[in-house]
Write an enzyme that holds these catalytic residues in place. Structure first.
Site, PDB file in Angstrom:
ATOM      1  N   HIS A  13       0.829  -1.212   0.000  1.00 35.08           N
ATOM      2  CA  HIS A  13       0.000   0.000   0.000  1.00 35.08           C
ATOM      3  C   HIS A  13       0.861   1.260   0.000  1.00 35.08           C
ATOM      4  CE1 HIS A  13      -3.665   2.357   1.112  1.00 35.08           C
ATOM      5  NE2 HIS A  13      -4.168   1.450   0.300  1.00 35.08           N
TER       6      HIS A  13
ATOM      7  N   LYS B  29       3.028   4.474  -1.299  1.00 35.19           N
ATOM      8  CA  LYS B  29       2.809   5.543  -2.273  1.00 35.19           C
ATOM      9  C   LYS B  29       4.040   6.437  -2.208  1.00 35.19           C
ATOM     10  CE  LYS B  29      -2.054   5.109  -1.435  1.00 35.19           C
ATOM     11  NZ  LYS B  29      -2.473   4.585  -0.170  1.00 35.19           N
TER      12      LYS B  29
ATOM     13  N   ASP C  21      17.214   9.295  -7.547  1.00 33.86           N
ATOM     14  CA  ASP C  21      18.668   9.412  -7.476  1.00 33.86           C
ATOM     15  C   ASP C  21      19.243   9.143  -6.086  1.00 33.86           C
ATOM     16  OD1 ASP C  21      18.916   9.923 -10.187  1.00 33.86           O
ATOM     17  OD2 ASP C  21      18.787  12.097  -9.915  1.00 33.86           O
TER      18      ASP C  21
END
Length: 146
Positions: free
Chosen positions: A79, A81, A86
């Protein structure tokens, strides 16, 4: 903000995302990989590995993105997000990378400029990947699944 950070990438982008469908963000990841030679890894929920949403993952894969479908044990879900750009910028928050999140939902995303924090996120991404399945080739046909 997410798109601007992705476009600044010079070496690698790592994404762990429950659900995404934003054409702009998917196209940006494809361009980073296929045109700019930047290493891109996407860890996605098995919710994205369904007939309606699998084409997003296939498009990424077909543009050289390393795509992993993560199925936690039991009934859990990946779940996350978040993304790391870099190895020094962490993008995290409540927003899935979708048109609704960009245009109509009340969502939040933070850009945290911290190589130390990015290292921790990447270590967690590595753990998640170790429990995932690399997306290769075409999905089996319904006949092959019988």
């Amino acid at each position: 903000m997410i798109l601007a950070e992705l476009e600044q990438a010079t070496a690698r982008v790592d994404v762990a995302m429950f659900y995404f469908s934003s054409d702009a963000l998917v196209n940006a990841l494809c361009k980073l990989s296929a045109e700019r030679g930047i290493a891109v890894r996407v860890l996605s929920s098995d919710d994205m590995d369904k007939a309606a949403t699998r084409p997003v993952l296939e498009k990424l894969r077909d543009h050289g993105v390393a795509v992993w479908v993560v199925r936690p044990p039991g009934s859990g879900k990946l779940h996350h997000k978040c993304a790391v750009v870099d190895g020094k910028v962490v993008l995290t928050g409540a927003a899935n990378w979708s048109e609704a999140a960009e245009q109509s939902n009340h969502e939040d995303v933070l850009a945290l400029y911290s190589p130390d924090l990015a290292t921790r996120y990447l270590a967690r991404f590595d753990e998640l990947q170790s429990g995932g399945v690399a997306m290769t080739g075409s999905p089996p046909s319904k006949i092959a699944r019988r």
